[in-house]
Motif scaffolding. Structure first.
Motif, PDB file in Angstrom:
ATOM      1  N   ILE A 127       0.832  -1.276  -0.134  1.00  0.00           N
ATOM      2  CA  ILE A 127       0.033  -0.050   0.035  1.00  0.00           C
ATOM      3  C   ILE A 127       1.011   1.102   0.104  1.00  0.00           C
ATOM      4  CG2 ILE A 127      -1.543   1.356   1.411  1.00  0.00           C
ATOM      5  CD1 ILE A 127      -2.479  -1.467   2.190  1.00  0.00           C
ATOM      6  N   SER A 128       1.961   1.187   0.763  1.00  0.00           N
ATOM      7  CA  SER A 128       2.782   2.399   0.791  1.00  0.00           C
ATOM      8  C   SER A 128       3.628   2.523  -0.348  1.00  0.00           C
ATOM      9  CB  SER A 128       3.888   2.277   2.091  1.00  0.00           C
ATOM     10  OG  SER A 128       2.982   2.089   3.307  1.00  0.00           O
ATOM     11  N   TRP A 133       4.638   5.329  -5.668  1.00  0.00           N
ATOM     12  CA  TRP A 133       4.608   5.158  -7.123  1.00  0.00           C
ATOM     13  C   TRP A 133       3.528   6.358  -7.790  1.00  0.00           C
ATOM     14  CZ3 TRP A 133       2.714   0.342 -10.249  1.00  0.00           C
ATOM     15  CH2 TRP A 133       2.935   0.738 -11.616  1.00  0.00           C
ATOM     16  N   ALA A 134       2.523   6.293  -7.112  1.00  0.00           N
ATOM     17  CA  ALA A 134       1.541   7.189  -7.677  1.00  0.00           C
ATOM     18  C   ALA A 134       2.056   8.776  -7.724  1.00  0.00           C
ATOM     19  CB  ALA A 134       0.223   6.936  -6.872  1.00  0.00           C
ATOM     20  N   MET A 135       2.541   8.926  -6.634  1.00  0.00           N
ATOM     21  CA  MET A 135       3.130  10.408  -6.467  1.00  0.00           C
ATOM     22  C   MET A 135       4.358  10.781  -7.221  1.00  0.00           C
ATOM     23  SD  MET A 135       2.231  11.133  -2.523  1.00  0.00           S
ATOM     24  CE  MET A 135       2.509  12.624  -2.479  1.00  0.00           C
ATOM     25  N   THR A 136       5.260   9.910  -7.186  1.00  0.00           N
ATOM     26  CA  THR A 136       6.318  10.016  -8.049  1.00  0.00           C
ATOM     27  C   THR A 136       6.633   9.801  -9.589  1.00  0.00           C
ATOM     28  OG1 THR A 136       7.416   9.079  -5.998  1.00  0.00           O
ATOM     29  CG2 THR A 136       8.879   9.577  -8.035  1.00  0.00           C
ATOM     30  N   PHE A 137       5.659   8.902 -10.046  1.00  0.00           N
ATOM     31  CA  PHE A 137       5.645   8.631 -11.631  1.00  0.00           C
ATOM     32  C   PHE A 137       4.117   8.724 -11.823  1.00  0.00           C
ATOM     33  CE2 PHE A 137       9.500   6.675 -10.037  1.00  0.00           C
ATOM     34  CZ  PHE A 137      10.458   7.380 -11.037  1.00  0.00           C
ATOM     35  N   PHE A 219       8.002  10.125   3.380  1.00  0.00           N
ATOM     36  CA  PHE A 219       8.175  10.528   2.017  1.00  0.00           C
ATOM     37  C   PHE A 219       6.882  10.999   1.150  1.00  0.00           C
ATOM     38  CE2 PHE A 219       7.763   9.679  -2.791  1.00  0.00           C
ATOM     39  CZ  PHE A 219       8.794  10.598  -3.340  1.00  0.00           C
ATOM     40  N   ILE A 220       5.704  10.362   1.422  1.00  0.00           N
ATOM     41  CA  ILE A 220       4.265  10.847   0.886  1.00  0.00           C
ATOM     42  C   ILE A 220       4.082  12.083   1.701  1.00  0.00           C
ATOM     43  CG2 ILE A 220       1.981  10.179   1.262  1.00  0.00           C
ATOM     44  CD1 ILE A 220       2.954   7.146   0.970  1.00  0.00           C
ATOM     45  N   ILE A 221       4.327  12.369   2.868  1.00  0.00           N
ATOM     46  CA  ILE A 221       3.863  13.415   3.609  1.00  0.00           C
ATOM     47  C   ILE A 221       4.709  14.502   2.958  1.00  0.00           C
ATOM     48  CG2 ILE A 221       4.053  14.880   5.525  1.00  0.00           C
ATOM     49  CD1 ILE A 221       3.400  12.445   7.383  1.00  0.00           C
ATOM     50  N   VAL A 222       6.009  14.545   3.063  1.00  0.00           N
ATOM     51  CA  VAL A 222       6.984  15.532   2.122  1.00  0.00           C
ATOM     52  C   VAL A 222       6.493  15.621   0.704  1.00  0.00           C
ATOM     53  CG1 VAL A 222       9.221  16.194   1.373  1.00  0.00           C
ATOM     54  CG2 VAL A 222       8.684  14.954   3.761  1.00  0.00           C
ATOM     55  N   LYS A 223       6.331  14.732  -0.074  1.00  0.00           N
ATOM     56  CA  LYS A 223       5.974  14.772  -1.345  1.00  0.00           C
ATOM     57  C   LYS A 223       4.523  15.615  -1.567  1.00  0.00           C
ATOM     58  CE  LYS A 223       6.863  14.315  -5.799  1.00  0.00           C
ATOM     59  NZ  LYS A 223       7.715  14.915  -6.430  1.00  0.00           N
ATOM     60  N   ARG A 224       3.568  15.344  -0.889  1.00  0.00           N
ATOM     61  CA  ARG A 224       2.403  15.726  -0.660  1.00  0.00           C
ATOM     62  C   ARG A 224       2.487  17.324  -0.473  1.00  0.00           C
ATOM     63  NH1 ARG A 224      -2.537  15.773   2.419  1.00  0.00           N
ATOM     64  NH2 ARG A 224      -4.398  15.505   1.176  1.00  0.00           N
ATOM     65  N   ARG A 225       3.196  17.706   0.534  1.00  0.00           N
ATOM     66  CA  ARG A 225       3.067  18.966   0.792  1.00  0.00           C
ATOM     67  C   ARG A 225       3.754  19.828  -0.472  1.00  0.00           C
ATOM     68  NH1 ARG A 225       3.340  22.599   5.053  1.00  0.00           N
ATOM     69  NH2 ARG A 225       4.860  24.210   5.091  1.00  0.00           N
ATOM     70  N   SER A 226       4.942  19.241  -0.883  1.00  0.00           N
ATOM     71  CA  SER A 226       5.430  20.000  -2.119  1.00  0.00           C
ATOM     72  C   SER A 226       4.536  20.059  -3.300  1.00  0.00           C
ATOM     73  CB  SER A 226       6.732  19.124  -2.667  1.00  0.00           C
ATOM     74  OG  SER A 226       7.394  19.563  -3.578  1.00  0.00           O
ATOM     75  N   VAL A 258      -5.606   9.441   3.145  1.00  0.00           N
ATOM     76  CA  VAL A 258      -5.946   9.050   4.359  1.00  0.00           C
ATOM     77  C   VAL A 258      -5.974   7.680   4.499  1.00  0.00           C
ATOM     78  CG1 VAL A 258      -8.430   8.750   5.677  1.00  0.00           C
ATOM     79  CG2 VAL A 258      -7.713  11.096   4.213  1.00  0.00           C
ATOM     80  N   ILE A 259      -6.107   6.801   3.507  1.00  0.00           N
ATOM     81  CA  ILE A 259      -5.987   5.416   3.735  1.00  0.00           C
ATOM     82  C   ILE A 259      -4.458   4.954   4.070  1.00  0.00           C
ATOM     83  CG2 ILE A 259      -6.188   3.113   2.487  1.00  0.00           C
ATOM     84  CD1 ILE A 259      -8.509   4.152   1.063  1.00  0.00           C
ATOM     85  N   VAL A 260      -3.535   5.531   3.339  1.00  0.00           N
ATOM     86  CA  VAL A 260      -2.242   5.072   3.751  1.00  0.00           C
ATOM     87  C   VAL A 260      -1.895   5.897   4.847  1.00  0.00           C
ATOM     88  CG1 VAL A 260      -1.037   7.046   2.575  1.00  0.00           C
ATOM     89  CG2 VAL A 260       0.103   4.950   2.605  1.00  0.00           C
TER      90      VAL A 260
END
Length: 285
Positions: A127-128, A133-137, A219-226, A258-260
């Motif tokens: 899941i993580s 993958w969804a956020m990076t590519f 990484f997801i938190i940082v990428k989402r904020r960016s 929210v799910i992750v």
């Protein structure tokens, strides 16, 4: 969920003069309806109901089944399987002394939880990694990630767990635990650990996956904020933005994060402390 591995004991751990018969009497003399047994039963019933409810919702409303939800459904199934195969036998044993009466075949099924308990942990990892993958590519994610691929990855994960862990399990249940069971009439609680496998098992199958989930979530938190900062500076969405935030209703863009968050935080809070304590216990008495 308590740690699936066995606890280390020997004849001299508790008392240098303790006998094998007193160990059996001591463990089964405490059997009965205690607060711990009641709590285990309550948690098991609630877990079965919640996991079953989510599975039924996806079954009767197929529109909710998408490539990302395949991993969630796999996690719910793995949780349900683990609860239904391990918890009833554990509760029955604490109440009535199941293993001395039912025999070693039932004990083998209970010991199998050491293998099956790894699967839910790896589904948390999937899941993580899926969100990373969804956020990076995002373009690659849209084009290549399908339900068929998600199902294939989940089946491959289950196969990997069994190929890696069944051989040590079979060695234990065929050559080591029969003597332990015959000596203590116990299943997986008392052991002299004839092999050093628990240390490797703990690192590869539990600690490492949990650390991967932690790193991915950071990484997801940082990428989402960016992505949010970039979106605020542009009138149109950029190619670096999370695929889960493509145009559409707000609830759809927020749902994957929210799910992750729920899956990652629940794993880190509920399981990581037990992993650390058990791992240290393998090295220090």
């Amino acid at each position: 969920m308590e740690h699936p591995n066995i606890t280390n004991f020997s004849d001299t751990t508790i008392n240098g003069n303790i006998t094998d018969e007193s160990i059996v009497t001591l463990r089964h003399s405490a059997a009965g309806w205690t607060i711990l047994v009641t709590l285990k039963l309550l948690i098991s019933v609630v877990s079965v109901l919640l996991n079953s409810a989510v599975l039924l919702i996806h079954y009767f409303i197929p529109v909710y089944v998408n490539p990302f939800s395949v991993y969630l459904l796999a996690l719910y199934l793995a949780n349900l399987f683990y609860i239904l195969t391990s918890r009833p036998m554990e509760i029955l044993d604490e109440l009535f002394g199941l293993y001395p009466n039912a025999g070693y075949p039932v004990c083998m099924l209970y010991l199998y939880q050491k293998v099956s308990s790894i699967v839910p942990i790896l589904f948390h990892v999937l899941i993580s990694l899926n969100r990373v993958w969804a956020m990076t590519f995002p373009v690659s994610y849209r084009e290549r990630h399908t339900r068929r691929l998600a199902v294939f990855i989940c089946i491959g994960t289950v196969a990997y767990v069994h190929l890696l862990n069944l051989p040590p399990y079979l060695i234990d249940v065929l050559h080591f635990y029969p003597s332990v069971f015959g000596k203590y009439h116990d299943c997986g609680h008392l052991s002299t650990n004839s092999m050093d496998f628990p240390k490797v098992d703990e690192i590869i199958n539990r600690i490492l996956p949990t650390l991967i989930v932690l790193v991915c979530y950071i990484f997801i938190i940082v990428k989402r904020r960016s992505n949010r900062i970039s979106a605020s500076r542009c009138s149109t969405r950029t190619k670096h933005e999370d695929y889960s935030q493509q145009p559409g209703p707000l609830r759809r863009s927020v749902k994957p994060f929210v799910i992750v968050s729920v899956t990652s935080i629940s794993l880190l809070i509920c399981y990581l402390p037990v992993q650390v304590i058990f791992f240290l216990g393998l090295f220090f008495a």
